[in-house]
Design an enzyme around this catalytic site. Structure first.
Site, mmCIF file in Angstrom:
data_model
loop_
_atom_site.group_PDB
_atom_site.id
_atom_site.type_symbol
_atom_site.label_atom_id
_atom_site.label_comp_id
_atom_site.label_asym_id
_atom_site.label_seq_id
_atom_site.Cartn_x
_atom_site.Cartn_y
_atom_site.Cartn_z
ATOM 1 N N CYS A 6 106.576 71.463 41.130
ATOM 2 C CA CYS A 6 105.918 70.391 40.613
ATOM 3 C C CYS A 6 104.780 69.799 41.610
ATOM 4 O O CYS A 6 104.985 70.269 42.717
ATOM 5 C CB CYS A 6 106.896 69.548 40.350
ATOM 6 S SG CYS A 6 107.078 68.788 38.576
ATOM 7 N N CYS A 9 106.353 68.580 44.881
ATOM 8 C CA CYS A 9 106.519 69.760 45.716
ATOM 9 C C CYS A 9 105.281 69.620 46.505
ATOM 10 O O CYS A 9 105.486 70.103 47.857
ATOM 11 C CB CYS A 9 106.778 70.985 44.929
ATOM 12 S SG CYS A 9 108.231 70.903 43.876
ATOM 13 N N ASP A 459 65.106 80.484 46.384
ATOM 14 C CA ASP A 459 64.146 81.388 47.227
ATOM 15 C C ASP A 459 63.590 82.232 46.188
ATOM 16 O O ASP A 459 63.956 82.632 45.227
ATOM 17 C CB ASP A 459 64.894 82.059 48.106
ATOM 18 C CG ASP A 459 64.535 83.036 48.727
ATOM 19 O OD1 ASP A 459 63.327 82.978 49.276
ATOM 20 O OD2 ASP A 459 64.873 84.291 48.759
ATOM 21 N N ASP A 635 68.937 83.991 49.888
ATOM 22 C CA ASP A 635 69.583 85.023 50.516
ATOM 23 C C ASP A 635 70.688 84.751 51.096
ATOM 24 O O ASP A 635 70.347 83.901 52.055
ATOM 25 C CB ASP A 635 68.470 85.776 51.174
ATOM 26 C CG ASP A 635 68.754 87.087 52.158
ATOM 27 O OD1 ASP A 635 68.603 88.169 51.491
ATOM 28 O OD2 ASP A 635 69.212 86.636 53.062
ATOM 29 N N ASP A 639 68.635 82.783 54.518
ATOM 30 C CA ASP A 639 68.590 81.372 53.989
ATOM 31 C C ASP A 639 69.905 80.478 54.325
ATOM 32 O O ASP A 639 70.119 79.379 53.579
ATOM 33 C CB ASP A 639 68.122 81.286 52.479
ATOM 34 C CG ASP A 639 66.974 81.873 52.277
ATOM 35 O OD1 ASP A 639 66.166 81.552 52.887
ATOM 36 O OD2 ASP A 639 66.843 82.439 51.056
#
Lengths: 739, 57
Positions: A6, A9, A459, A635, A639
């Site tokens: 639950c 928990c 890009d 990339d 990047d």
């Protein structure tokens, strides 16, 4: 994590984990039953101990290693081994190190490798490599089903006996239901009590026990029994739990099943069937139509058509021949080939995907924090409400049995588990579905952030385009200039040169070839001096003016041809960008400044910011962020900075070393971006719907159970239990339903 | 065969990667710096001959 039922928990386990000195961050997921912990200078053993102390357990695996070390060395060895990431504890016997480890972060093979790096020779002496999560999910399902069967088998006679006037026998037949089938709830409730908290188990256990023990008390005084209430309550809640366990086990196995398959291995020219987990690097396996590629490798012989959708998201089969690489998990559609195994087990691409998926599954969406706070006070509030209801009806002059009836109904109708399951179930399903389409989500929270993204920055080269140049336009001033240029460029290794070289298939003899890196090339072709290069390079070598273009060909120091180059858009990119444009501001950020940048803007009909250096891309992302959340698609290596700066970083990468790439999500082509966007929106919508259901359900049913509208409408405890159980079933199934 | 760097006057081999094509003639350099310097202002060096440069070779 073992034993979590639950939302409460989750809170308890999180608290236990965070209480360990050196634990920086702990994330616990109810749906996947996993926790991810960020630590500094902590022994894993302490973390595991903390969880066990809280009454839960951690799934661990054991392996026995034969080590080449003297007895006296063992104790220092033990310390070293315990420092390896993923090792929980170490004990030793006769030349054997028994290592308890976390199967999610370490494998026996890796352990042996690590020991080898320390200069210790070791080998695995026993222990099977079963998949822990599959086993755990199946075990839970089996246990739930067993309890449910017993519950049904004894609830039926209990009800029959109770209503035909045999209260004592009814009480007896209800014992297995209450104390075997219901044990899982009583145990959970006890554990919660020990931790001074409450959860769903508390409610179920208390409700059924009140009904059962009150029946004993009532029977002793010659009154009625209410054991049907206790038995039905346990049975109905178990139905819900069983459905939940079934869905969970299916979700877990659907991706993981791909990891283990049968392989046909060649041993001394004979075909031997083995499990893919037994394969070693260097093995040769046979691939036939209908089989699954069992490990990563390279085709040694033959040719096959394979469905690599797991890797590329593309279901259309592709042909693979000698020397080409395959990843494990791909499906062989037709053909026959021999595969030389290059990566097995934990280092395969598929295993990396699964590890990322596991990480992502434990992600907590921010909304879950609120839910957890509610869940933490939810059960105590219900307990108090139940006591209040009991007092209220007693004061109204109702008999104890009737007042208890309302109080038990309140306990049985409240469903904290739906609250706990709402978010993780939806995330788990999405992450798994995406993985099957070659989209690896490294950070589950990114799914929620993605749904709010306003700007999508792409890009250009290698992301939107294939990164391979081709000649788009040629202006030939001197006839034959392109053939001469192609002949000279054929000798160059520059990436642009290949495009020019392929412009003419006929090649002439080149003399005195010379390359000027980054500028151009020179060569003598058929008695003419030929220069091919950038406009600036050409201008230095001719007196005539040169038009702006990408490549200039000079013949005998006069412009002979002008060339415009272009990159090819990846398949499906145009459609994907068109779809994205409908709801987002799309920008292309590129390092190119010439014609290529203008071309892509025209081709896709989007804004282009040209001539950007990598850190200028980061600046662009920062600027856009002021106006709204930004996703950067680029990339995974070049990047990396921009991917990190963006709210969501999506790496387009074709490699198979996932860990190398920056980004929250990794995929093969931006063509799948609209699908990802839809999946992210769907996830968030499912979470909202689940939460709305869970809150709505509880706020409607609890007052009814309390007898607010009594006697017009009221809910008996068994009906309340059925509704409670159906509430969590609903959340589970709703998360899985994707259509 | 060795030739002179038109910028700094140093002897360089024709095999060097630092070279420029200017007005149909190839020039060789000792370093990227000299090549850059030449490319920026080729006529100056062809007219005035090598300068002894600071920070070049």
């Amino acid at each position: 994590m073992v034993g979590m039922h639950c939302a409460t928990c989750v809170v308890t386990v999180s608290k236990a984990l965070s209480s360990v000195d050196g634990v920086k961050k702990a994330q616990v997921s109810l749906a996947s039953g996993q926790a991810s912990v960020i630590t500094e200078g902590v022994r894993l053993k302490d973390v595991v101990d903390a969880v066990r102390k809280a009454g839960y357990d951690v799934l661990v695996a054991n392996v026995a290693l034969r080590v080449d070390a003297g007895r006296e060395e063992l104790s220092s060895l033990r310390k070293k081994v315990e420092e390896i990431d993923g090792v929980v504890s170490v004990s030793f016997g006769d030349g054997v190190l028994k290592v308890m480890y976390n199967p999610y972060s370490l494998s026996p093979d890796q352990l042996v490798q690590q020991l080898k790096a320390m200069g210790i020779r070791a080998s695995v002496s026993e222990g099977k490599s079963e998949l822990p999560e599959v086993e755990a999910a199946r075990a839970e399902l089996r246990s739930m089903m067993m309890r449910l069967l017993v519950a049904i088998a004894f609830t039926v006679p209990t009800i029959a006996l109770e209503f035909s006037g045999f209260p004592l026998y009814a009480l007896l037949t209800s014992v297995p239901v209450q104390f075997y089938s219901g044990l899982t709830f009583h145990r959970g409730a006890w554990r919660a009590l020990k931790n001074r908290t409450t959860n769903m188990d508390t409610l179920v256990s208390l409700a059924s026990n009140v009904a059962w023990f009150y029946s004993v008390f009532s029977l002793a005084q010659g009154g009625q029994v209410y054991v049907d209430t206790a038995a039905l309550l346990v049975t109905f809640v178990l139905i819900g739990k069983t459905v939940e366990a079934y869905v969970k086990s299916r979700a877990v196995t659907s991706v993981v099943r791909l990891q283990v398959s049968e392989a046909v291995k060649l041993v001394d020219g004979k075909e031997v069937k083995v499990s893919s987990s037994e394969l070693k690097v260097g093995d040769m396996v046979i691939l036939r139509a209908g089989s699954q590629v069992p490990a990563d490798g390279v085709i040694d012989e033959g040719q096959i058509w394979v469905d690599e959708s797991l890797l590329t998201g593309e279901v259309k089969p592709v042909v693979k021949g000698v020397g080409e690489a395959l990843v494990g998990g791909s499906k062989v559609i037709s053909g026959y080939a021999k595969l030389y195994v290059t990566r097995t087990g934990e280092s395969t691409y598929l295993a990396q995907v699964l590890n990322a998926v596991r990480e992502a599954q434990t992600a907590r969406l921010p909304v879950q924090d609120t839910v957890d706070r509610v869940a933490a006070v939810f059960t105590p509030v219900i307990l108090a409400a139940s006591a209040g209801v009991l007092a209220f009806w007693l004061l109204r002059g109702f008999p104890l049995s009737a007042a208890l009836f309302f109080a038990v109904a309140v306990l049985a109708s409240a469903c904290p588990c739906a609250l706990g399951l709402a978010t993780p179930m939806a995330v788990l399903t999405s992450v798994t579905e995406l993985a099957k389409r070659g989209i690896t989500v490294k950070d589950g929270e990114a799914l929620q952030r993605l749904s709010k993204v306003r700007h999508v920055v792409f890009d250009k080269t290698g992301t939107l385009t294939e990164g391979r140049f081709e000649v788009r336009k040629v202006k030939e001033i001197v006839p034959g200039a392109m053939q001469a240029a192609a002949s000279v460029e054929a000798l160059s290794s520059h990436p642009l040169a290949a495009a020019i070289a392929s412009a003419s298939s006929a090649k002439e003899k080149v003399e005195g070839f010379m390359e000027f890196p980054g500028e151009g090339v020179y060569g003598k072709v058929g008695g003419h001096e030929v220069v091919v290069g950038s406009p600036s390079f050409a201008r230095k070598n001719t007196d005539e003016s040169v038009e702006e273009c990408d490549v200039v060909v000079l013949m005998d120091w006069k412009p002979a041809a002008l060339v415009w180059l272009g990159d090819k858009l990846r398949e499906g990119v145009k459609e994907a960008v068109d779809e994205l444009k409908a709801g987002h501001h799309v920008v292309v950020a590129t390092g190119d400044s010439g014609t290529g940048a203008r071309w892509i803007g025209k081709e896709l009909g989007v804004e282009v910011v040209a001539g950007l250096l990598p850190d200028q891309k980061v600046e662009l992302v920062k600027k856009l962020k002021e106006d709204g959340p930004v996703a950067f698609v680029g990339d995974g290596i070049n990047d990396a900075q921009a991917l990190k700066e963006a709210d969501v970083g999506i790496a387009i990468s074709t490699g198979t070393e996932l860990a190398k790439y920056a980004g929250d999500i990794i995929m093969r082509s931006p063509a799948h971006l609209p699908y990802l966007m839809r999946a992210s929106k769907l996830t968030v919508r499912k979470v909202r719907e689940n939460l709305a259901w869970a809150f709505g359900y509880n706020s409607a049913l609890v007052p009814l159970a309390a007898g607010l509208l009594y006697p017009a409408v009221y809910i008996s405890p068994p009906v309340a239990a059925l509704a409670m159980s159906m509430s969590s079933v609903f959340v589970t199934l709703w998360s899985v339903a994707r259509k | 065969m060795s030739v002179l760097d038109p910028v700094c006057g140093m002897k360089v081999e024709e095999t060097t990667a630092y070279r420029s094509l200017y007005r149909g003639k190839v020039y060789y350099f000792c370093s990227q710096n000299c090549k850059k310097e030449f490319d920026a202002n080729p006529d100056k060096y062809l007219r005035e001959g090598p300068h002894v440069m600071k920070g070049c070779c």
